[in-house]
Design an enzyme around this catalytic site. Structure first.
Site: not given
Length: 455
Positions: A360, A167
């Site tokens: 995730e 991320e």
């Protein structure tokens, strides 16, 4: 009879973690400070003044945790390497004690029949490199590649699955634009774009470093899935508007513009930045991007990884549809948008044509150990059932999804929110560090055993 929701043979089921969120031992065995260690010492930065100094004490308790994973039948475990544990100065000498920890952990996972997926950078930049301007410094690309080479030289004989960055949208947007994550900076839009380019260059050089050490490596990145969900899935205009929001830049001027995947996916897969960048920052390509950069950034990778929690419902005119009153929300306040899992997989599959991994997916819920000693997290089970059904729908419609990882294996340090949020399949008492498996872990064990057949 075959189940309606059976996943493809060989589908990878796993759970994910990050070093600074679970390891603890923040100053033991030669580990240096990360930007998060320093950020947490600044008053008012983190909820409750919490720090990752002890976290879940995974550094010492990992054998028991791995035994719990094995008992649950977990096939894969995503973990990250703490750069300042391996290279306390960010560059140069290796901290052998730090690298030996991961060496033992990998052996322990493999002995338990658990496949490790390693993330090289999950936000914990060595503080000494931040003091050398961090991601604003172009030299970071070379330093990161050197770090990647050292780690893969040690572990690459056993680990084949590598994620360069987790991320970048968050550690740059929240950490360098909004200032609410470490290192707490509020840079200009142009300066954050410069940092983003250096992250991209670091990714590309790390791909080369990993391939030089691990010939059969599978490499990619884990990006935020900032997904547009068609408000009317039967309206082609709404679908195309949602696709645009998912894949193209939004020039909001604040941290939210960095949540899009375009700043990473387009240079990685197309060898260029979005065309609108040149119009907004006319000198960026000539002052920041050097000859040969795109060739390095776009070195071939093996998969597109994404993390999905929620999206935005988009009308045909491109506007965001207002949430209805009483929309279901998690303990973190995030909306329940299960259908976004379908659209994320579909849009990424159609855009990039690469195998997909969900690295995730999960929720923070109101979890505690009840008077009977259980953690009956029924809403997590419901949440995951909905999202996994949507992922299965995407696969049925042709998306090449190879695996899914729950966030997180255990409750942990949730960055600026400290220990307030609980995302785990395993409850952690932060006073005693006692682990208590939640009901969702037993449920997920059966999902894994039946390859989705009980959904």
């Amino acid at each position: 009879m075959p189940s309606e929701f059976a996943f493809p043979e060989g589908f990878v089921w796993g759970a994910a973690t990050a070093a600074p969120q679970i390891e603890g031992a923040a100053a033991l065995d030669g580990k240096g400070d990360s930007v998060w260690d320093v950020f947490c010492r600044e008053p008012g930065r983190v909820y409750g003044g919490h720090t990752p100094e002890k976290a879940c004490d995974f550094y010492h308790r990992w054998p028991d945790d791995v035994a719990m994973m094995r008992a649950a039948g977990l096939p894969a475990f995503r973990l990250s390497i703490a750069w300042p544990r391996v290279m306390p100065e960010g560059t140069g000498c290796i901290n052998e004690a730090g690298l030996a920890f991961y060496d033992r952990l990998i052996d322990g996972l493999l002995e338990a029949g658990i496949r490790p997926y390693i993330t090289l950078f999950h936000w914990d930049l060595p503080e000494v490199l931040q003091e050398r301007d961090g991601w604003a410094n172009r030299d970071m690309a070379g330093w990161f590649a050197d770090y990647a080479a050292e780690v893969t030289a040690k572990l690459g004989d056993r680990v084949k699955d590598w994620i360069t960055f987790n991320e970048p949208q968050i550690f740059l947007g929240f950490g360098h634009r909004a200032g609410i994550h470490a290192p707490g900076l509020k840079l200009s839009e142009a300066d954050v774009l410069r940092c983003a380019h250096h992250v991209n260059l670091a990714h590309g050089r790390a791909v080369g470093a990993i391939r030089s050490q691990v010939k059969d490596a599978k490499i990619g990145m884990a990006q935020v899935a900032n997904v547009g969900i068609p408000a009317d899935p039967d309206d082609p205009g709404s679908v195309e508007a949602a696709r645009h929001v998912t894949l193209e830049p939004e020039w909001t001027g604040d941290a939210s513009m960095f949540l899009g995947s375009c700043w990473w996916s387009q240079p990685m897969y197309r060898g260029c930045y979005p065309e609108s960048l040149a119009a907004r920052h006319p000198r960026f390509l000539e002052t920041v991007v050097k000859a040969g950069d795109f060739a390095e950034i776009s070195r071939p990778v093996d998969f597109h990884g994404f993390n999905y929690y929620f999206g935005r419902r988009i009308a045909a005119d491109g506007s965001v549809v207002k949430a209805p009153p009483g929309e279901p929300r998690t303990a973190f306040g995030w909306p329940l948008h299960a259908e976004g899992m379908y659209w994320a997989a579909r849009f990424y599959h159609e855009a990039w044509g690469l195998p997909l991994y969900v690295f995730e997916n999960g929720l923070s819920s109101m979890d505690w150990v009840d008077v009977g000693g259980r953690v009956p997290d029924t809403m997590r089970i419901d949440f995951l059932t909905r999202y996994l059904r949507e992922l299965h729908r995407a696969i049925a419609d042709g998306a090449d999804v190879r695996g899914w990882f729950h966030w997180s294996w255990m409750d942990n340090f949730e960055w600026a929110d400290g220990y307030k949020e609980r995302f785990g399949l395993v409850h952690v008492d932060y006073e005693s560090r006692k682990r208590t498996p939640k009901d969702s872990l037993a449920w997920l064990s059966e999902v894994i055993r039946r390859n989705g057949g009980n959904l």
